[in-house]
Scaffold this motif. Structure first.
Motif, short mmCIF file in Angstrom:
data_model
loop_
_atom_site.label_atom_id
_atom_site.label_comp_id
_atom_site.label_asym_id
_atom_site.label_seq_id
_atom_site.Cartn_x
_atom_site.Cartn_y
_atom_site.Cartn_z
N ASN A 77 8.50 -8.72 -0.49
CA ASN A 77 8.74 -8.76 0.94
C ASN A 77 9.79 -9.78 1.35
O ASN A 77 9.97 -10.81 0.70
N ALA A 115 5.80 -6.82 6.37
CA ALA A 115 5.51 -5.49 5.82
C ALA A 115 6.77 -4.64 5.83
O ALA A 115 7.66 -4.82 6.66
N GLY A 116 6.85 -3.72 4.89
CA GLY A 116 8.00 -2.83 4.88
C GLY A 116 8.13 -2.10 3.55
O GLY A 116 7.31 -2.28 2.65
N TYR A 117 9.16 -1.27 3.48
CA TYR A 117 9.46 -0.56 2.25
C TYR A 117 10.55 -1.31 1.50
O TYR A 117 11.62 -1.59 2.05
N ARG A 153 9.06 1.32 -2.11
CA ARG A 153 7.63 1.05 -2.28
C ARG A 153 7.15 0.20 -1.12
O ARG A 153 7.74 -0.82 -0.81
N TYR A 154 6.05 0.61 -0.50
CA TYR A 154 5.53 -0.10 0.66
C TYR A 154 4.76 -1.34 0.23
O TYR A 154 3.94 -1.30 -0.70
N SER A 155 5.04 -2.43 0.93
CA SER A 155 4.30 -3.67 0.72
C SER A 155 3.80 -4.15 2.08
O SER A 155 4.59 -4.25 3.02
N PRO A 156 2.52 -4.42 2.23
CA PRO A 156 1.98 -4.82 3.53
C PRO A 156 2.34 -6.25 3.89
O PRO A 156 2.91 -6.99 3.08
#
Length: 121
Positions: A32, A99-101, A105-108
């Motif tokens: 992130n 949070a984001g892609y 891959r998404y990471s909170p």
């Protein structure tokens, strides 16, 4: 639930230095964009510094030239090196993972509880 854990705060004289660290409470994938915020009693929260997943950095005008944000990807740790500290830098400092892609891959988001920095004049 994973939290961010900040450390390195303390009491320092004006003109001194401190290095804050921020790492997740357990080993996770955390690419992130990371922020350091601070909040002093009676004041609004202030965004101090940001480092993106690509390593781009940004700083508040109030700390530019005195603070440096960096990230050790191997240790999954973000640092805030603070130099030439002033009494007005006194605050609770906490880190935040946006949070984001990242690379698809998404990471909170992740938050920490903060570490106190007190600068005596």
């Amino acid at each position: 639930q994973v939290q961010l854990v900040e450390s390195g705060g303390g009491l320092v004289q004006a003109g001194g230095s401190l290095r804050l660290s921020c790492a997740p409470s357990r080993s996770i994938f955390m690419p992130n964009t990371m922020d350091w915020y601070r909040q002093a009693p009676g004041n609004q929260r202030e965004l101090v510094a940001t480092i993106t997943n690509l390593g781009t950095t940004n700083y508040a005008d109030s700390v530019k030239g005195r603070f440096t944000i960096s990230k050790d990807n191997a240790k999954n740790t973000v640092y805030l090196q603070m130099s030439s500290l002033k009494s007005e830098d006194t605050a609770l400092y906490f880190c935040y993972a946006r949070a984001g892609y990242y690379s698809g891959r998404y990471s909170p988001e992740y938050r920490g509880q903060g570490t106190q920095v007190t600068v005596s004049s």
